[in-house]
Design an enzyme around this catalytic site. Sequence first.
Site, short mmCIF file in Angstrom:
data_model
loop_
_atom_site.label_atom_id
_atom_site.label_comp_id
_atom_site.label_asym_id
_atom_site.label_seq_id
_atom_site.Cartn_x
_atom_site.Cartn_y
_atom_site.Cartn_z
N CYS A 69 0.84 -0.95 -0.24
CA CYS A 69 0.06 0.28 0.14
C CYS A 69 1.14 1.13 0.20
O CYS A 69 1.97 1.46 1.22
CB CYS A 69 -0.79 -0.45 1.11
SG CYS A 69 -2.02 1.65 1.32
N LEU A 70 0.73 1.84 -1.25
CA LEU A 70 2.20 2.62 -1.08
C LEU A 70 2.00 3.77 -2.63
O LEU A 70 1.18 3.52 -3.36
CB LEU A 70 3.73 2.30 -1.95
CG LEU A 70 4.39 3.14 -1.94
CD1 LEU A 70 4.20 3.87 -0.18
CD2 LEU A 70 5.46 2.64 -2.15
#
Lengths: 148, 369
Positions: free
Chosen positions: A86-87
């Site tokens: 999750c970036l």
Amino acid sequence: MSFPKRIIKEAERIVSDPVPGIIAKPHEDNLRFFDVIIDGPEGSPFEGGHFKLELFLPEEYPMMAPKVRFLTKVYHPNIDKVGRICLDVLKNNWSPALQIRTVLLSIQSLLESPNPDDPLANDVAEAWKEDSSKAIATAKEWTNKYAK
Amino acid sequence: MIQCEEYTYVDLPESLVCPICRGPLKEPRTTVCGHTFCRMCLFGALERSTERCPIDRKPICVNDIHPAPLIIMNLLSDLDVYCPFKENGCTNVGPKYVISKHVQEECEYAAIDCPYCRTTVLRKHVLELSEDFSGNSKAATAKVEDECPLHKEVACTACGAIMPAVDLSDHEQKCDKITAACPHCNGMFTAVNMGGHIQNCPKRMVSCSGRPYGCKKEDALLGEISSHEQTCVFASLRPAFEAQQIKIDKLEKENDMLHRKIDALVFLETQHPLSSDSDIFHLFSEQEHVRAELELVSSGLREFELRHSASLVAEARKNADEVNALRTAINGIRHQIHFLLVERRSMALHQQEPSASRRLSESRQDVKL
């Protein structure tokens, strides 16, 4: 198979002038696939670990973000069981001016500073929020177990 | 017309690279926030994502994009490029406009249409052929009818391999059946080995490598010169001299580039000095105007505040007086109520006493009866 010049240049540069703590090797038969090893940042619970990732440049790259996934198990609130990350720069904050090396640097700094307020692995994020010292101990344990 | 869209730059500075395709800027476009990209790259990026600058993510729209300043185009066209037919053997290097003219008119290694049949052929083969037939052009045209003189099949006289006529001269350079005599020692060598042999031929006369830097030694056989070079001061200094020369060349080139940049900037300055000055002047006067207005507003505000606080004080005093008046009035009322209560109690006592005496007298009357 022919590749855009940018991909060839990036592949050449990341091999000849690597980022410290990051090794990225393109597949010989397909320059869009990279085998990546990121060293756990010093001072983080991941220190001493060597984390394997796979990176794939989709057909639309650089207009679309590369697809990156951890192959090594990691105890991290922003990385789930199957290694998805999750970036923001890999999703809606992608810009075509970013490169493979900047993406890998962002992942390295994500290891350094986990963000349990924007979780992907909910159980890990909860544990991290409730008792961060215990969560850090677990992360160290996982690093020793899976990333050596 | 030979089409060539892509040139390879000898040394492309990072500032003239498109941040999206990482190649030299093509039809450069600049955003309002000052970042420059290839036209296709920038529009491609805007199509895919929300309309933001790929570098600083500032919101932009299509109207915010303009052709890049001319100076960028000039810098790009002044850079040295390789001849696009480098792979065929051309070693030409120069600014883009020079190279594109070179390709159109003279490059021997350019692939052009064969004048005799419908294939492509290097220009040098056509030139060689026209030299062969110079003074006898009729023979050349006569041949066209039956067979293309460039692409007809011929056999190598030494090894017998069959190939198109254009490839024969290249083949002869490499054919291991053709031998020639070394000009120095008269030994027989094939074309491939000849170069290596001549380099090391002991009968070859050479000069000392320090000659350009002042060595006075005369030409001698290879062996003698190589032992001389062991002790020659000039030869031992040669690498240093060469490194210096390379450095000087590089600096001269850089200096040239800077000169051109300065010229372009001076040109821009002389073109639009007035407008920029008047712009600045306008901004200054605007700023002064805004400052004066701000002072006016702040003094007004201060006065208002003063007046407001004075009226507040007066009102507070009035309120306090009123409260005091009310308090004394309440006290008065309290006294009156108290007084009334006392009065009522004493009245009640007086009424009880006569009734008791009456009851006593009644009981007395009962006893009497």
